[in-house]
Design an enzyme around this catalytic site. Structure first.
Site, PDB file in Angstrom:
ATOM      1  N   LYS A  20       0.595  -1.322  -0.025  1.00 57.95           N
ATOM      2  CA  LYS A  20      -0.047  -0.134  -0.193  1.00 57.95           C
ATOM      3  C   LYS A  20       0.837   1.249   0.022  1.00 57.95           C
ATOM      4  CE  LYS A  20      -2.326   0.724   3.819  1.00 57.95           C
ATOM      5  NZ  LYS A  20      -2.096   1.601   4.473  1.00 57.95           N
ATOM      6  N   ARG A  94     -10.370   3.038   8.972  1.00 60.16           N
ATOM      7  CA  ARG A  94      -9.874   1.696   9.446  1.00 60.16           C
ATOM      8  C   ARG A  94     -11.078   0.639   9.871  1.00 60.16           C
ATOM      9  NH1 ARG A  94      -4.607   2.310   9.826  1.00 60.16           N
ATOM     10  NH2 ARG A  94      -3.203   1.064  10.813  1.00 60.16           N
ATOM     11  N   ARG A 128      12.613 -10.780   7.162  1.00 61.94           N
ATOM     12  CA  ARG A 128      13.447  -9.862   7.832  1.00 61.94           C
ATOM     13  C   ARG A 128      14.280 -10.882   8.923  1.00 61.94           C
ATOM     14  NH1 ARG A 128      12.434  -3.750   9.278  1.00 61.94           N
ATOM     15  NH2 ARG A 128      10.584  -4.832  10.417  1.00 61.94           N
ATOM     16  N   ARG A 161      12.632  -9.989  14.846  1.00 58.79           N
ATOM     17  CA  ARG A 161      12.167  -8.937  15.857  1.00 58.79           C
ATOM     18  C   ARG A 161      11.016  -9.513  16.204  1.00 58.79           C
ATOM     19  NH1 ARG A 161      13.262  -3.788  12.619  1.00 58.79           N
ATOM     20  NH2 ARG A 161      15.521  -3.276  13.244  1.00 58.79           N
ATOM     21  N   ARG A 172      -1.549  -9.604  13.576  1.00 61.78           N
ATOM     22  CA  ARG A 172      -1.776  -8.288  13.035  1.00 61.78           C
ATOM     23  C   ARG A 172      -2.597  -8.318  11.652  1.00 61.78           C
ATOM     24  NH1 ARG A 172       4.188  -6.276  11.770  1.00 61.78           N
ATOM     25  NH2 ARG A 172       3.410  -5.062  10.472  1.00 61.78           N
TER      26      ARG A 172
HETATM   27  P1  AMP Z   1       0.034   2.899  10.434  1.00 58.33           P
HETATM   28  O1  AMP Z   1       1.372   3.592  10.155  1.00 58.33           O
HETATM   29  O2  AMP Z   1      -1.081   3.318   9.503  1.00 58.33           O
HETATM   30  O3  AMP Z   1       0.496   1.533  10.686  1.00 58.33           O
HETATM   31  O4  AMP Z   1      -0.499   3.403  12.152  1.00 58.33           O
HETATM   32  C1  AMP Z   1       0.358   3.258  12.980  1.00 58.33           C
HETATM   33  C2  AMP Z   1      -0.738   3.165  14.111  1.00 58.33           C
HETATM   34  O5  AMP Z   1      -1.618   4.287  14.295  1.00 58.33           O
HETATM   35  C3  AMP Z   1      -1.736   2.019  13.954  1.00 58.33           C
HETATM   36  O6  AMP Z   1      -0.944   0.886  14.773  1.00 58.33           O
HETATM   37  C4  AMP Z   1      -2.851   2.450  14.984  1.00 58.33           C
HETATM   38  O7  AMP Z   1      -2.588   2.530  16.440  1.00 58.33           O
HETATM   39  C5  AMP Z   1      -2.908   4.012  14.808  1.00 58.33           C
HETATM   40  N1  AMP Z   1      -3.796   4.334  13.596  1.00 58.33           N
HETATM   41  C6  AMP Z   1      -3.412   4.567  12.313  1.00 58.33           C
HETATM   42  N2  AMP Z   1      -4.533   4.811  11.714  1.00 58.33           N
HETATM   43  C7  AMP Z   1      -5.594   4.785  12.583  1.00 58.33           C
HETATM   44  C8  AMP Z   1      -6.989   4.599  12.393  1.00 58.33           C
HETATM   45  N3  AMP Z   1      -7.880   4.882  10.969  1.00 58.33           N
HETATM   46  N4  AMP Z   1      -7.883   4.268  13.328  1.00 58.33           N
HETATM   47  C9  AMP Z   1      -7.387   4.061  14.527  1.00 58.33           C
HETATM   48  N5  AMP Z   1      -5.993   3.657  14.703  1.00 58.33           N
HETATM   49  C10 AMP Z   1      -5.134   4.323  13.721  1.00 58.33           C
END
Ligand code: AMP
Length: 227
Positions: A20, A94, A128, A161, A172
């Site tokens: 993505k 999300r 990794r 890791r 995940r």
């Molecule tokens: P990402 O970089 O998209 O993986 O986002 C990092 C972290 O931010 C995620 O693991 C969530 O804890 C939080 N996060 C990002 N986008 C959202 C969303 N739309 N709703 C809730 N939490 C979010």
């Protein structure tokens, strides 16, 4: 007088490891639209120590999603600064409540869904391996060690890791699927969902590119940038 092109409101959905990030950056390189990533927005708020940033950190540190009302407020507030632009949302919405809240504020024109088989993503995300003493990083697919599981220089064992271990990756991906399935169904019902399936980003990308070109009257395509 020129005709003002209609603004495009788009969302991109894809599991971690689906490519993505790469597809989003290619889209913004090739098409005139602003990329808004919820993860970047949260990290920026955390760096600046804003009230939302401090709150967000407590959830992110525990590996939890930010509550819907907080996330929605933050995203919609940011979108208010982009009203005169076409945009591509990445990481938001999300969950179903987030999608519904977004819908109350804007009409979403299209949702690009990257559909990469679970097994392929698992392979990518677990590829990794690290040599802890030196920090040397290997990738089983692109940069494998000379001897499997051993550091090239010292011969010491390599480790994964926590985040890259198969059991963590599976958890995940499962969490992503559970949260996102209702969002996919929601956009499917609205008739705006476009799913792109494949195992390689370089093969998925030309399809996304060709599809977006059909929306050219709606977005100002940047001249002279190749896919
Ligand atoms: P990402 O970089 O998209 O993986 O986002 C990092 C972290 O931010 C995620 O693991 C969530 O804890 C939080 N996060 C990002 N986008 C959202 C969303 N739309 N709703 C809730 N939490 C979010």
């Amino acid at each position: 007088m020129g005709v003002t092109p209609r603004l495009l409101r788009a969302v991109i959905l894809g599991a971690p490891g689906s490519g993505k990030g790469t597809v989003s950056s290619r889209i913004t390189k090739n098409f005139e639209l602003k990329h808004l990533s919820s993860g970047d927005l949260l990290r920026d708020n955390m760096l600046r120590g804003t009230e939302i940033g401090v709150l967000a950190k407590t959830f992110i540190d525990q590996g939890k999603l930010i509550p819907d009302d907080v996330m929605t407020r933050l995203a919609l507030h940011e979108l208010k600064t982009l009203t005169q632009y076409s945009w591509l949302l990445d990481g938001f919405p999300r969950t179903l409540p987030q999608a519904e809240a977004l819908d109350r504020a804007y009409r979403i024109d299209l949702v690009i869904n990257l559909n990469v088989p679970f097994e392929v993503i698992k392979q990518r995300l677990t590829a990794r391996w690290i040599h802890p003493a030196s920090g040397r990083v290997y990738n089983i697919e692109f940069n494998p060690p000379k001897t499997m599981g051993r550091d090239d220089m010292t011969g010491e064992p390599l480790v994964q890791r926590e985040d890259d271990r198969p059991e963590t990756v599976i958890k995940r991906l499962k969490a992503y699927e559970d949260q996102t399935q209702p969002v996919l169904e929601y956009y499917q019902k609205k008739g705006v969902l476009e799913t792109f399936s494949g195992t390689e980003t370089n093969k998925i990308w030309p399809c996304v590119y060709a599809f977006l070109q059909t929306k050219v009257p709606q977005i100002n395509q940047k001249a002279s940038v190749t896919p």
